[in-house]
Design an enzyme around this catalytic site. Structure first.
Site, PDB file in Angstrom:
ATOM      1  N   GLU A 176       0.863  -1.176   0.000  1.00  0.00           N
ATOM      2  CA  GLU A 176       0.000   0.000   0.000  1.00  0.00           C
ATOM      3  C   GLU A 176       0.907   1.236   0.000  1.00  0.00           C
ATOM      4  OE1 GLU A 176      -2.570  -0.151   3.374  1.00  0.00           O
ATOM      5  OE2 GLU A 176      -3.237  -2.197   2.983  1.00  0.00           O
ATOM      6  N   GLU A 201      -0.822  -8.750   6.633  1.00  0.00           N
ATOM      7  CA  GLU A 201       0.003  -7.608   6.248  1.00  0.00           C
ATOM      8  C   GLU A 201       0.987  -7.268   7.357  1.00  0.00           C
ATOM      9  OE1 GLU A 201      -1.760  -3.733   5.959  1.00  0.00           O
ATOM     10  OE2 GLU A 201      -3.367  -4.215   7.366  1.00  0.00           O
ATOM     11  N   ARG A 260       2.830  -4.175   8.920  1.00  0.00           N
ATOM     12  CA  ARG A 260       2.422  -2.772   8.901  1.00  0.00           C
ATOM     13  C   ARG A 260       3.540  -1.780   9.217  1.00  0.00           C
ATOM     14  NH1 ARG A 260      -2.666  -1.411   8.700  1.00  0.00           N
ATOM     15  NH2 ARG A 260      -2.424   0.406  10.058  1.00  0.00           N
TER      16      ARG A 260
END
Length: 475
Positions: A131, A360, A362
């Protein structure tokens, strides 16, 4: 398979006048060299283009001269050049009787990590989906002089401009921490992000979606679809190039700095991941915690065991650790959980099917060299699988609660991420055998990384900060 004939045909079709070759330096920046299309020939794919690798930050070899071997399959028309230009990425080799892949070159490290995973018969492929969070500003200035240290950033959408008396102030400023998914006219970068995504699609990057992020002072996010780890490292370089150049083209400026604005949300690069073997996902088990298999849990265990040293590659700037603080949806503790953004590993509850079941990490941010960061993540996870490191047995969760809200005595029992880059470098120095396994990360690379980053830390620590004048000038 793209070959020289295909490249020449493409050049004719697009009226290409220049061919550009992009290489990645130690820090993860693109550098490039350009030739007229008339100089392009088959020999370039055999003998490459020579350059001085020491200027790219790499450790010295017997001779600093290296060659860049372009990969024709990466050829694409660069959308940001005035002169029609075809650009290619590729790999770096050391010159010898036969050119051999340079072991410190980022892309070669990532390729070796994938080869190691296959040789250990753990999986055939690693799929990741980063992301990309970033800030868009109207302007930026900074200086570091003996008598003045300062920076200024501005964007018309920031709350600090609400009282600006000017004809272009329409009054649609975004409150601090109030930007998540906010719509136009507050979202002044909506059209620019769409344009960025179209550039990405044209370059072969599959975009998932884009939106305004939490930070009211110009924070944005673009997410991409899952892809092969090495290919996604290539695409990370492409995405950062597109975002920065499209912003400049639009009269703005983009930064991936983890914490450019005080008391606002910072920019992370959360990395979603899963492993595939024989065409099937191996992280799924409908009976496992949150639908994850034992293999997935062991991978998580490896990440959590090594996460402090991982930070030296996934969070390699002093600014990285200004983001990793409580209160801004950034992780600070070593643990895992479902749908919990305060844990360093989060398992998305919405990913339920076998093919999408993943988790994920992070803590990473985009100051990382993506090839080193993604390879290091893979190597930590593989170590967890090989040694069956159970995260629950080690007390790393699952933490299905807001870790920020725990009583202080409970917080004290939970391990924390490094609080500074120096701490992360200390961890890397003490814990990197998992990286050098199978010769994936050369010891020399880790040595030069530690030396280079410690020098950065020392330099920055010696520069007086404006807040020190505020706190101490009158004492």
């Amino acid at each position: 398979m793209v070959n020289t004939v295909d490249i020449k045909k493409l050049c004719e079709e697009k009226n290409i006048r220049m061919i550009d070759f992009k290489m990645t330096d130690l820090d993860g920046r693109w550098r490039h060299i350009t030739i007229p299309v008339e100089r392009f020939n088959d020999d370039i794919f055999v003998y490459g283009i020579g350059f001085d690798g020491s200027n790219y930050g790499y450790a010295a070899v017997e001779k600093s001269d290296m060659v860049f071997i372009p990969d024709p399959s990466t050829a694409v028309v660069d959308p940001f050049t005035e002169v029609p230009t075809l650009t290619m990425c590729g790999d770096v080799c050391v010159i010898g009787k036969e050119n051999t892949p340079f072991d410190q070159y980022p892309r070669n490290v990532a390729l070796r990590a994938m080869d190691y995973m296959k040789a250990e018969d753990i999986a055939d492929d690693m799929l990741i989906g980063p992301e990309f969070e970033f800030h868009l500003f109207d302007n930026v200035s900074y200086m570091v002089e003996q008598n003045k240290t300062a920076f200024t950033v501005d964007t018309r959408q920031a709350a600090w401009n609400s009282g600006k008396e000017s004809a272009d102030n329409a009054g649609y400023q975004v409150p601090g921490k109030g930007g998540y998914h906010i719509a136009a006219p507050h979202d002044v970068a909506y059209s620019l992000r769409s344009k960025m995504c179209m550039y990405m699609e044209d370059w072969g990057v599959d975009v998932k979606y884009h939106h305004h992020e939490v930070g009211g002072s110009g924070q944005m996010e673009i997410e991409v679809e899952l892809g092969n780890m090495v290919d996604m490292a290539d695409k990370t370089m492409i995405i950062k190039y597109i975002i920065k150049n499209a912003a400049v083209q639009d009269g703005r400026t983009a930064t991936f700095m983890p914490k450019p604005i005080y008391k606002e949300a910072g920019n992370g690069m959360h990395v979603h991941m899963l492993l595939m073997k024989d065409g099937e996902p191996i992280f799924y088990d409908e009976n496992g915690y949150s639908g994850l298999s034992k293999t997935a849990h062991y991978f998580i265990g490896g990440l959590l065991k090594h996460v402090a040293s991982l930070c030296a590659f996934t969070n390699p700037s002093t600014n990285s650790f200004k983001r990793l603080v409580p209160g801004y949806e950034a992780p600070v503790t070593i643990g895992y959980a479902t749908s919990n953004r305060s844990a360093v590993i989060r398992i998305p509850a919405y990913a339920k099917s076998p093919s999408s079941k993943r988790f994920e990490l992070r803590n990473p941010d985009a100051t990382a060299n993506p090839y080193y960061a993604y390879a290091a993540i893979l190597m930590a996870g593989l170590d967890g699988i090989k040694n069956q490191i159970d995260p629950e047995a080690h007390g790393w969760g699952p933490y299905d609660c807001n870790l920020y809200d725990l009583p202080e005595e409970e917080k004290a029992k939970i391990q924390s991420l490094p609080k500074t880059l120096d701490e992360a470098l200390d961890a890397l120095e003490a814990d990197h055998d998992y990286l050098t396994a199978g010769g994936v990360f050369p010891e020399k690379l880790i040595e030069i990384w530690l030396k280079r980053k410690r020098e950065e830390c020392l330099e920055i620590s010696q520069i007086p900060h404006p807040v020190e004048f505020q706190k101490y000038y009158d004492l």
